[in-house]
Motif scaffolding. Sequence first.
Motif, PDB file in Angstrom:
ATOM      1  N   GLU A 548      -3.660 -43.889  -4.210  1.00  8.10           N
ATOM      2  CA  GLU A 548      -4.356 -42.600  -4.196  1.00  8.10           C
ATOM      3  C   GLU A 548      -3.891 -41.746  -3.016  1.00  8.10           C
ATOM      4  OE1 GLU A 548      -8.718 -43.647  -5.898  1.00  8.10           O
ATOM      5  OE2 GLU A 548      -7.931 -45.009  -4.375  1.00  8.10           O
ATOM      6  N   GLY A 549      -3.763 -42.370  -1.843  1.00 12.50           N
ATOM      7  CA  GLY A 549      -3.285 -41.636  -0.681  1.00 12.50           C
ATOM      8  C   GLY A 549      -1.843 -41.198  -0.842  1.00 12.50           C
ATOM      9  N   TRP A 550      -1.026 -42.091  -1.395  1.00 12.53           N
ATOM     10  CA  TRP A 550       0.405 -41.789  -1.552  1.00 12.53           C
ATOM     11  C   TRP A 550       0.605 -40.637  -2.534  1.00 12.53           C
ATOM     12  CZ3 TRP A 550       5.378 -43.158  -3.929  1.00 12.53           C
ATOM     13  CH2 TRP A 550       6.392 -43.379  -2.986  1.00 12.53           C
ATOM     14  N   LEU A 563       4.820 -41.823  -8.818  1.00 16.10           N
ATOM     15  CA  LEU A 563       3.775 -42.676  -9.386  1.00 16.10           C
ATOM     16  C   LEU A 563       3.371 -42.267 -10.795  1.00 16.10           C
ATOM     17  CD1 LEU A 563       1.444 -43.271  -6.314  1.00 16.10           C
ATOM     18  CD2 LEU A 563       3.408 -44.601  -7.083  1.00 16.10           C
ATOM     19  N   ARG A 564       3.688 -41.061 -11.200  1.00 14.73           N
ATOM     20  CA  ARG A 564       3.348 -40.641 -12.564  1.00 14.73           C
ATOM     21  C   ARG A 564       4.055 -41.510 -13.596  1.00 14.73           C
ATOM     22  NH1 ARG A 564       0.791 -35.781 -13.428  1.00 14.73           N
ATOM     23  NH2 ARG A 564       0.238 -34.637 -11.521  1.00 14.73           N
ATOM     24  N   SER A 565       5.279 -41.918 -13.297  1.00 20.30           N
ATOM     25  CA  SER A 565       5.969 -42.812 -14.223  1.00 20.30           C
ATOM     26  C   SER A 565       5.643 -44.268 -13.940  1.00 20.30           C
ATOM     27  CB  SER A 565       7.489 -42.595 -14.147  1.00 20.30           C
ATOM     28  OG  SER A 565       7.985 -42.894 -12.863  1.00 20.30           O
ATOM     29  N   LEU A 566       5.419 -44.620 -12.692  1.00 20.04           N
ATOM     30  CA  LEU A 566       5.165 -46.017 -12.340  1.00 20.04           C
ATOM     31  C   LEU A 566       3.742 -46.469 -12.643  1.00 20.04           C
ATOM     32  CD1 LEU A 566       6.954 -46.257  -8.872  1.00 20.04           C
ATOM     33  CD2 LEU A 566       7.730 -47.236 -11.036  1.00 20.04           C
ATOM     34  N   ASP A 569      -0.969 -40.815 -14.839  1.00 14.44           N
ATOM     35  CA  ASP A 569      -1.465 -39.530 -14.366  1.00 14.44           C
ATOM     36  C   ASP A 569      -2.574 -39.762 -13.328  1.00 14.44           C
ATOM     37  OD1 ASP A 569      -3.735 -37.252 -14.789  1.00 14.44           O
ATOM     38  OD2 ASP A 569      -1.708 -36.424 -15.036  1.00 14.44           O
ATOM     39  N   PRO A 570      -2.464 -39.151 -12.134  1.00 15.22           N
ATOM     40  CA  PRO A 570      -3.478 -39.398 -11.097  1.00 15.22           C
ATOM     41  C   PRO A 570      -4.896 -39.044 -11.525  1.00 15.22           C
ATOM     42  CG  PRO A 570      -1.563 -38.305 -10.164  1.00 15.22           C
ATOM     43  CD  PRO A 570      -1.398 -38.262 -11.656  1.00 15.22           C
ATOM     44  N   GLY A 571      -5.035 -38.083 -12.442  1.00 16.10           N
ATOM     45  CA  GLY A 571      -6.365 -37.717 -12.912  1.00 16.10           C
ATOM     46  C   GLY A 571      -6.844 -38.612 -14.040  1.00 16.10           C
ATOM     47  N   ALA A 572      -6.090 -38.631 -15.125  1.00 16.66           N
ATOM     48  CA  ALA A 572      -6.494 -39.409 -16.299  1.00 16.66           C
ATOM     49  C   ALA A 572      -6.512 -40.902 -16.024  1.00 16.66           C
ATOM     50  CB  ALA A 572      -5.554 -39.101 -17.461  1.00 16.66           C
ATOM     51  N   ASP A 573      -5.659 -41.367 -15.107  1.00 14.40           N
ATOM     52  CA  ASP A 573      -5.557 -42.801 -14.824  1.00 14.40           C
ATOM     53  C   ASP A 573      -6.047 -43.122 -13.418  1.00 14.40           C
ATOM     54  OD1 ASP A 573      -4.224 -43.420 -17.342  1.00 14.40           O
ATOM     55  OD2 ASP A 573      -2.496 -42.355 -16.504  1.00 14.40           O
ATOM     56  N   ARG A 576      -6.863 -46.690 -12.609  1.00 24.03           N
ATOM     57  CA  ARG A 576      -5.687 -47.543 -12.422  1.00 24.03           C
ATOM     58  C   ARG A 576      -5.158 -47.398 -10.999  1.00 24.03           C
ATOM     59  NH1 ARG A 576      -1.145 -46.239 -16.604  1.00 24.03           N
ATOM     60  NH2 ARG A 576      -2.866 -46.721 -18.042  1.00 24.03           N
ATOM     61  N   TYR A 577      -5.119 -46.170 -10.499  1.00 20.31           N
ATOM     62  CA  TYR A 577      -4.676 -45.940  -9.127  1.00 20.31           C
ATOM     63  C   TYR A 577      -5.566 -46.694  -8.146  1.00 20.31           C
ATOM     64  CZ  TYR A 577      -1.197 -42.266 -10.017  1.00 20.31           C
ATOM     65  OH  TYR A 577      -0.069 -41.573 -10.397  1.00 20.31           O
ATOM     66  N   HIS A 578      -6.858 -46.632  -8.381  1.00 17.07           N
ATOM     67  CA  HIS A 578      -7.800 -47.288  -7.475  1.00 17.07           C
ATOM     68  C   HIS A 578      -7.714 -48.805  -7.581  1.00 17.07           C
ATOM     69  CE1 HIS A 578     -11.701 -49.024  -6.282  1.00 17.07           C
ATOM     70  NE2 HIS A 578     -11.735 -48.035  -5.382  1.00 17.07           N
ATOM     71  N   ASP A 579      -7.723 -49.304  -8.795  1.00 19.72           N
ATOM     72  CA  ASP A 579      -7.837 -50.750  -8.989  1.00 19.72           C
ATOM     73  C   ASP A 579      -6.584 -51.515  -8.589  1.00 19.72           C
ATOM     74  OD1 ASP A 579     -10.352 -50.228  -9.930  1.00 19.72           O
ATOM     75  OD2 ASP A 579      -9.827 -50.429 -12.057  1.00 19.72           O
ATOM     76  N   ARG A 580      -5.426 -50.902  -8.715  1.00 26.44           N
ATOM     77  CA  ARG A 580      -4.195 -51.623  -8.378  1.00 26.44           C
ATOM     78  C   ARG A 580      -3.857 -51.573  -6.891  1.00 26.44           C
ATOM     79  NH1 ARG A 580       0.145 -50.017 -13.096  1.00 26.44           N
ATOM     80  NH2 ARG A 580      -1.134 -50.614 -14.898  1.00 26.44           N
ATOM     81  N   SER A 581      -4.441 -50.673  -6.153  1.00 27.15           N
ATOM     82  CA  SER A 581      -4.072 -50.499  -4.750  1.00 27.15           C
ATOM     83  C   SER A 581      -4.537 -51.684  -3.910  1.00 27.15           C
ATOM     84  CB  SER A 581      -4.688 -49.215  -4.189  1.00 27.15           C
ATOM     85  OG  SER A 581      -4.138 -48.082  -4.817  1.00 27.15           O
ATOM     86  N   PRO A 582      -3.637 -52.327  -3.172  1.00 27.64           N
ATOM     87  CA  PRO A 582      -4.051 -53.423  -2.295  1.00 27.64           C
ATOM     88  C   PRO A 582      -5.140 -53.023  -1.309  1.00 27.64           C
ATOM     89  CG  PRO A 582      -1.672 -53.447  -2.557  1.00 27.64           C
ATOM     90  CD  PRO A 582      -2.160 -52.184  -3.214  1.00 27.64           C
ATOM     91  N   VAL A 583      -5.146 -51.753  -0.873  1.00 30.25           N
ATOM     92  CA  VAL A 583      -6.160 -51.331   0.086  1.00 30.25           C
ATOM     93  C   VAL A 583      -7.561 -51.458  -0.505  1.00 30.25           C
ATOM     94  CG1 VAL A 583      -6.167 -48.870  -0.542  1.00 30.25           C
ATOM     95  CG2 VAL A 583      -6.662 -49.546   1.807  1.00 30.25           C
ATOM     96  N   ASN A 584      -7.677 -51.338  -1.821  1.00 26.80           N
ATOM     97  CA  ASN A 584      -8.981 -51.463  -2.468  1.00 26.80           C
ATOM     98  C   ASN A 584      -9.271 -52.883  -2.938  1.00 26.80           C
ATOM     99  OD1 ASN A 584      -9.553 -48.670  -2.220  1.00 26.80           O
ATOM    100  ND2 ASN A 584      -8.255 -48.240  -3.995  1.00 26.80           N
ATOM    101  N   ARG A 585      -8.328 -53.787  -2.683  1.00 26.82           N
ATOM    102  CA  ARG A 585      -8.541 -55.194  -3.033  1.00 26.82           C
ATOM    103  C   ARG A 585      -8.400 -56.075  -1.798  1.00 26.82           C
ATOM    104  NH1 ARG A 585      -4.717 -55.649  -8.357  1.00 26.82           N
ATOM    105  NH2 ARG A 585      -3.180 -55.969  -6.708  1.00 26.82           N
ATOM    106  N   ALA A 586      -8.580 -55.446  -0.645  1.00 26.66           N
ATOM    107  CA  ALA A 586      -8.403 -56.179   0.603  1.00 26.66           C
ATOM    108  C   ALA A 586      -9.374 -57.342   0.729  1.00 26.66           C
ATOM    109  CB  ALA A 586      -8.565 -55.226   1.788  1.00 26.66           C
TER     110      ALA A 586
END
Length: 680
Positions: A548-550, A563-566, A569-573, A576-586
Amino acid sequence: MPHRSAPYGTWPSPVDAALVAAHDGKPEYLGAVGEELWWTAPRPAEGGRRALVRLVPGRAPETVLPPPWNVRNRVIEYGGHPWAGVPGAEGEGPLVVLTHFADQRLYRFAPDSGTGPAPLTPESATGGGRRWCDPVIRPGHGDVVCVMEEFTGERPTDVRRALVSVPLDGSAADDPSRLRELTGGPGDDHRFLTGARFSPDGRRAAWLAWDHPAMPWDGTLLRIADVDADGDGAFTGARTLMGGPEESLAQADWAPDGTLLVSTDRTGWWNLHRVDPGTGEAVNLCPREEEFGGALWRIGLRWFAPLPDGTVAVLHGRGDSALAVFDPATGTLADAPGHWTEWAAALAVAGSRVTGIAAGPYSSYEIVELDTGSGHSRVVAEAHRDAVDPALLPRPQERTFRTADGKREVHAHVYPPRHPECTAPESELPPYVIWVHGGPTGRVPMVLDLEIAYFTSRGIGVAEVNYGGSTGYGRAYRNRLRGQWGVVDVEDCAAVARALADEGSADPERLAIRGGSAGGWTSAASLTSSADEVFACGTVTYPILDLEGWATGETHDFESQYLRSLVGDPGADADRYHDRSPVNRADRVRRPFLLLQGLDDVICPPVQCERFLERVAGQGVPHAYLTFGGEGHGFRRADTLVRAVEAELSLYLQTFGIERDDVPKLDLVTEAPRDPAGTA
């Protein structure tokens, strides 16, 4: 030699961290200036600068500028080709233009004149203002045409790029109005572009361009314009000749007959095509399920080079890279002789001679010349010399594994532990470290790397994984990561680790993972996912940790929409951005880890590490955070490299329960540092 039995990880080794640091990096940006060869070379002991090196026939290579000259630039932050040269008049030496990293200006330099470089472009703020790369000198027009990157605001995405004519007389150094833009008019304002390549008669120019959200390995355009060859060299009638959102063009250059040669993946592989500059009609000259191109991470890379007789020097391969001479008239492809298995995308042509930068599993990168007339190859500079007994070097294995469900192939290079005087007890299995390359759209070649030998000679195996998303295996393999970053890469690395353990090659209780940049992301994602069951610890270097920060301003322009391809979409997805980020799974981290970060990194900034450490605090997980002032994205200084490699080994020794007293002990803490911005 006498053999002795000793546990894995305890073997003595002369491959120390200082030796690793001294051999870090390789020659880059090779080019020919008449009969001379020029390139840049790493200098870890000189603050990590890139030196400009000149090879005159019959002489030894010469470093032409002393410290602090650093021939490098920051265009798209990863940089681009930093120099160009043309032969001088009779009795005169060559004229060279170059970029200097400290101020990002373009300089004119006549190495045989006895005077130092003189600026060609105006001063601007370091890290902002104007940057330059991929220059082409036009003596007849008295200018050098470059890619200009200009910052227009405070945000890293407030930037534009254009092809610009810079006077060679230095008049623009104090008067920016003397700079003349050749692109950027209506319909020609593209976000990214490569340097211009001029037709043999000088009347046409071609370059590549692309726009957000595409990356150059996703979709690019071949642009072409007419050039006022008899006047001031201005561009007119710029138009798109070929390309699109699902076609990646890696390189374009002119053949001697005035047609264009283009490496495009329209067939699913980067193949060499001949393109009519009038109609855009393209013919695949060598249809193969091999790559004749690669990912354009830096501007000015060169996978092929036309020769005067109509043949083409090409780099090609599937998972590796060989130099060959291709004859379009007969369709024959003749590989250069030699032991080299990897050639850098930096070919230079002088008459019938092709020169490149090549390495092999047991040799470092060398400057190698192929005489296309005789078919003979020889090393002309940067010759490999054994830094240690070759018996201490690992014997790599090219392997293909399958994922747990059996549906996907995963390519890897496996380096088992090796020592001429030591063996481990028969009942013991070796520890292994999974190395994850950056990118993620990149590829790791199977070449000599003393950092790998640092571990294998001590009894710790290494496996480098070209996970789904890597280049070198066609577009379909590359596209596996679309929308699946943090899933496919994590699964592929875990699959290699599990396979090594299941086949009895590695100790399942002593597996680690490490990587930098995107490899740091995969390592951190592995330690915060179910793959944590596989790895006992991990080393995470200048990583992405917060999607999310990146995606919202914490990185540079080039990758700001990657990240749009990887991921999506930051809005629609957003989930996914939140759940996959290691910072949110620390909170899932249970294994020791080492975090390494350059404080000057604008691609993966320190704030991401600091955010991650704040959320790890209080969980009782042993970890260390080392930061390095003066280092950006990728470590270059000898002292940094020594500290980093020794710290990494210490993490593995402590985690795997291996005792040795010749490595500084890394202090592992269980709380986040009070001052994460402090230097190591």
